[in-house]
Scaffold this motif. Structure first.
Motif, mmCIF file in Angstrom:
data_model
loop_
_atom_site.group_PDB
_atom_site.id
_atom_site.type_symbol
_atom_site.label_atom_id
_atom_site.label_comp_id
_atom_site.label_asym_id
_atom_site.label_seq_id
_atom_site.Cartn_x
_atom_site.Cartn_y
_atom_site.Cartn_z
ATOM 1 N N ASN A 1 0.787 -1.237 0.000
ATOM 2 C CA ASN A 1 0.000 0.000 0.000
ATOM 3 C C ASN A 1 0.815 1.281 0.000
ATOM 4 O O ASN A 1 0.441 2.250 -0.665
ATOM 5 C CB ASN A 1 -0.957 -0.011 1.195
ATOM 6 C CG ASN A 1 -2.085 -0.991 1.016
ATOM 7 O OD1 ASN A 1 -2.926 -0.818 0.141
ATOM 8 N ND2 ASN A 1 -2.106 -2.038 1.824
ATOM 9 N N ILE A 2 1.922 1.332 0.740
ATOM 10 C CA ILE A 2 2.674 2.585 0.780
ATOM 11 C C ILE A 2 3.231 2.955 -0.596
ATOM 12 O O ILE A 2 3.095 4.115 -1.022
ATOM 13 C CB ILE A 2 3.796 2.539 1.837
ATOM 14 C CG1 ILE A 2 3.199 2.350 3.236
ATOM 15 C CG2 ILE A 2 4.617 3.828 1.801
ATOM 16 C CD1 ILE A 2 4.234 2.235 4.351
ATOM 17 N N PRO A 3 3.812 2.028 -1.360
ATOM 18 C CA PRO A 3 4.343 2.421 -2.677
ATOM 19 C C PRO A 3 3.291 2.895 -3.670
ATOM 20 O O PRO A 3 3.638 3.546 -4.666
ATOM 21 C CB PRO A 3 5.006 1.124 -3.176
ATOM 22 C CG PRO A 3 5.354 0.371 -1.945
ATOM 23 C CD PRO A 3 4.218 0.651 -1.005
ATOM 24 N N ARG A 4 2.026 2.620 -3.403
ATOM 25 C CA ARG A 4 0.972 3.053 -4.328
ATOM 26 C C ARG A 4 0.899 4.571 -4.448
ATOM 27 O O ARG A 4 0.369 5.093 -5.435
ATOM 28 C CB ARG A 4 -0.386 2.504 -3.867
ATOM 29 C CG ARG A 4 -0.521 1.006 -4.041
ATOM 30 C CD ARG A 4 -1.747 0.453 -3.347
ATOM 31 N NE ARG A 4 -2.999 0.914 -3.938
ATOM 32 C CZ ARG A 4 -4.199 0.552 -3.497
ATOM 33 N NH1 ARG A 4 -4.318 -0.246 -2.458
ATOM 34 N NH2 ARG A 4 -5.290 0.997 -4.101
ATOM 35 N N ILE A 5 1.407 5.294 -3.446
ATOM 36 C CA ILE A 5 1.305 6.756 -3.482
ATOM 37 C C ILE A 5 2.568 7.411 -4.031
ATOM 38 O O ILE A 5 2.617 8.644 -4.165
ATOM 39 C CB ILE A 5 0.980 7.333 -2.092
ATOM 40 C CG1 ILE A 5 2.143 7.119 -1.104
ATOM 41 C CG2 ILE A 5 -0.310 6.722 -1.560
ATOM 42 C CD1 ILE A 5 1.932 7.786 0.255
ATOM 43 N N PHE A 6 3.589 6.620 -4.368
ATOM 44 C CA PHE A 6 4.866 7.195 -4.791
ATOM 45 C C PHE A 6 4.955 7.295 -6.314
ATOM 46 O O PHE A 6 4.495 6.405 -7.032
ATOM 47 C CB PHE A 6 6.039 6.335 -4.317
ATOM 48 C CG PHE A 6 6.209 6.249 -2.831
ATOM 49 C CD1 PHE A 6 5.743 7.259 -1.998
ATOM 50 C CD2 PHE A 6 6.848 5.161 -2.260
ATOM 51 C CE1 PHE A 6 5.909 7.178 -0.625
ATOM 52 C CE2 PHE A 6 7.020 5.075 -0.893
ATOM 53 C CZ PHE A 6 6.543 6.084 -0.072
ATOM 54 N N PRO A 7 5.606 8.354 -6.821
ATOM 55 C CA PRO A 7 5.949 8.398 -8.246
ATOM 56 C C PRO A 7 7.019 7.346 -8.541
ATOM 57 O O PRO A 7 7.676 6.818 -7.634
ATOM 58 C CB PRO A 7 6.503 9.819 -8.439
ATOM 59 C CG PRO A 7 6.169 10.568 -7.200
ATOM 60 C CD PRO A 7 6.036 9.572 -6.103
ATOM 61 N N ASP A 8 7.222 7.062 -9.823
ATOM 62 C CA ASP A 8 8.284 6.138 -10.214
ATOM 63 C C ASP A 8 9.631 6.627 -9.697
ATOM 64 O O ASP A 8 9.927 7.827 -9.733
ATOM 65 C CB ASP A 8 8.342 6.006 -11.737
ATOM 66 C CG ASP A 8 7.159 5.242 -12.295
ATOM 67 O OD1 ASP A 8 6.498 4.523 -11.517
ATOM 68 O OD2 ASP A 8 6.892 5.368 -13.512
ATOM 69 N N GLY A 9 10.436 5.709 -9.214
ATOM 70 C CA GLY A 9 11.773 6.053 -8.736
ATOM 71 C C GLY A 9 11.847 6.454 -7.289
ATOM 72 O O GLY A 9 12.923 6.794 -6.785
ATOM 73 N N VAL A 10 10.696 6.428 -6.594
ATOM 74 C CA VAL A 10 10.670 6.755 -5.173
ATOM 75 C C VAL A 10 10.233 5.521 -4.385
ATOM 76 O O VAL A 10 9.232 4.879 -4.711
ATOM 77 C CB VAL A 10 9.721 7.928 -4.864
ATOM 78 C CG1 VAL A 10 9.657 8.193 -3.354
ATOM 79 C CG2 VAL A 10 10.167 9.187 -5.594
ATOM 80 N N GLY A 11 11.009 5.187 -3.369
ATOM 81 C CA GLY A 11 10.662 4.126 -2.438
ATOM 82 C C GLY A 11 10.721 4.669 -1.033
ATOM 83 O O GLY A 11 10.683 5.885 -0.820
ATOM 84 N N CYS A 12 10.829 3.783 -0.039
ATOM 85 C CA CYS A 12 10.891 4.286 1.331
ATOM 86 C C CYS A 12 11.582 3.293 2.250
ATOM 87 O O CYS A 12 11.678 2.097 1.964
ATOM 88 C CB CYS A 12 9.491 4.602 1.853
ATOM 89 S SG CYS A 12 8.442 3.164 2.140
ATOM 90 N N LYS A 13 12.074 3.841 3.352
ATOM 91 C CA LYS A 13 12.583 3.051 4.458
ATOM 92 C C LYS A 13 11.631 3.248 5.637
ATOM 93 O O LYS A 13 11.254 4.377 5.944
ATOM 94 C CB LYS A 13 13.987 3.507 4.854
ATOM 95 C CG LYS A 13 15.070 3.200 3.829
ATOM 96 C CD LYS A 13 16.434 3.664 4.337
ATOM 97 C CE LYS A 13 17.540 3.337 3.347
ATOM 98 N NZ LYS A 13 18.875 3.793 3.829
ATOM 99 N N VAL A 14 11.254 2.150 6.274
ATOM 100 C CA VAL A 14 10.374 2.206 7.437
ATOM 101 C C VAL A 14 11.085 1.576 8.620
ATOM 102 O O VAL A 14 11.609 0.456 8.525
ATOM 103 C CB VAL A 14 9.044 1.462 7.166
ATOM 104 C CG1 VAL A 14 8.214 1.384 8.442
ATOM 105 C CG2 VAL A 14 8.255 2.162 6.063
ATOM 106 N N ASP A 15 11.103 2.297 9.740
ATOM 107 C CA ASP A 15 11.691 1.796 10.979
ATOM 108 C C ASP A 15 10.578 1.127 11.787
ATOM 109 O O ASP A 15 9.736 1.804 12.385
ATOM 110 C CB ASP A 15 12.315 2.942 11.767
ATOM 111 C CG ASP A 15 12.927 2.487 13.092
ATOM 112 O OD1 ASP A 15 12.880 1.274 13.384
ATOM 113 O OD2 ASP A 15 13.432 3.346 13.829
ATOM 114 N N VAL A 16 10.557 -0.195 11.797
ATOM 115 C CA VAL A 16 9.466 -0.910 12.453
ATOM 116 C C VAL A 16 9.519 -0.789 13.974
ATOM 117 O O VAL A 16 8.568 -1.184 14.662
ATOM 118 C CB VAL A 16 9.450 -2.399 12.038
ATOM 119 C CG1 VAL A 16 9.237 -2.530 10.536
ATOM 120 C CG2 VAL A 16 10.722 -3.110 12.464
#
Length: 340
Positions: A255-270
């Motif tokens: 679900n989180i990547p659904r809001i990102f443009p191409d070439g953008v990802g994320c790091k999540v600190d669990v």
């Protein structure tokens, strides 16, 4: 159950790849119906239909059901909260686009109508609509003998919201270096329940007697999905929210990547937010890895907002002040996908 064997969503009978394949196959059929007023196709958190040209009002529609969480409702006779789940699953998607939900319709199907059960279910739907600030304007109850077992029913809903075109939250301006703020969930919400049932069973008397989490395990299971609409709209009026992700089926990973443009990802600190005990229990019983758990359940975060890094602290402070439990849980980076 073998204590040493990993229990996956597929083991519980749900193959997410079949769902992905279905979406791929139906996109062309949906696209064949589009006209100039449809602003985008399938794959976001809502469907867009423009009413007034380039700068006017846009309708945002969403539909969903409660899923197999309903099993616990009709096995226990507790039917008055799943309607909240039904509303939440729709309106939490709609508000991800910055839209205010206007109306809701429900659909209840059963083999033999029990008026008291239907009344309890719709009471929950009305409670959810009041939480979301939308009107329950109608619905349908279908009696279909032989389609459902005794006492069983299915519940789905449909909602429409509205937003000015220039106020749509669509994630297009998200760049690496933005902050991700998570809003706490109320628990399991309403996804992953085929696996939950496989892991915890369906003996509702046993689950009701189990107080290992400090309350009845059945109470924890049936806690309704949190509805974020009013607080998210209030935050959107004060802050520039770049993107919003409703954490439902597919968890963080999908679900989180659904809001990102191409070439953008994320790091999540669990470790940046508390994980409710119910997820620890499911982790123990399933023996799933973090990547698998965060691809199935919300793990304690029901909504994720992308904001500029310099606004993150103020956003969290304000969210907490109006009743949410908010945490800075990560940041956007160059790349794709989610790094836990």
């Amino acid at each position: 159950m073998d204590d040493n064997k990993k229990i996956t969503y597929a083991d519980a009978g749900v193959d997410v790849n079949r769902g992905y394949q279905s979406v791929a196959k139906i996109k062309a059929h949906a696209a064949s119906t589009f006209n100039k007023n449809v602003l985008q196709g399938l794959g976001s958190f809502g469907g867009f239909y423009s009413l007034d040209g380039e700068n006017g009002d846009v309708l945002v529609a969403g539909t969903d059901g409660v899923g197999t969480k309903l099993k616990y409702a009709f096995l226990s006779g507790r039917n008055d909260t799943v309607g909240i789940d039904c509303v939440a699953m729709c309106v939490n998607d709609i508000v991800c686009q910055g839209a205010k939900p206007l109306l809701f319709l429900d659909y209840i199907a059963t083999g033999r109508i029990n008026p008291d059960v239907v009344a309890d279910v719709v009471k929950g739907v009305a409670d959810g609509c009041n939480q979301a600030g939308c009107a329950l304007v109608g619905g349908e109850t279908a009696e279909m003998p032989s389609m459902y077992g005794a006492g069983e029913y299915d519940l789905a809903g449909f909602s429409v919201g509205i937003v000015k075109r220039d106020k749509i939250i669509n994630g297009q301006t998200i760049t690496p270096g933005c902050a991700l703020v998570g809003l706490a969930s109320s628990g399991l919400h309403s996804n992953g329940f085929s696996l939950v049932r496989r892991l915890l069973g369906e003996d509702v008397e046993k689950l009701d007697a189990d107080k290992s989490l400090g309350r009845s395990l059945l109470d924890a299971i049936l806690t309704p999905t949190r509805i974020y609409v009013k607080n998210v709209l209030a935050l959107a009026a004060e802050f520039d929210i770049l993107g919003l992700a409703n954490i439902t089926g597919g968890g963080f990973i999908e679900n989180i990547p659904r809001i990102f443009p191409d070439g953008v990802g994320c790091k999540v600190d669990v470790k940046s937010f508390p994980r409710p005990d119910i997820f620890g229990l499911l982790a123990e019983k399933s023996r799933l890895s973090d990547a698998e758990l965060y691809n199935t359940f919300n793990m304690g975060i029901g909504m994720v907002a992308a904001v500029r890094a310099d606004a993150a602290d103020s956003f969290v402070k304000r969210a907490n002040a109006i009743g949410e439990k908010a945490y800075i849980i990560g940041e956007t980076v160059s790349g794709n996908g989610v790094i836990l």
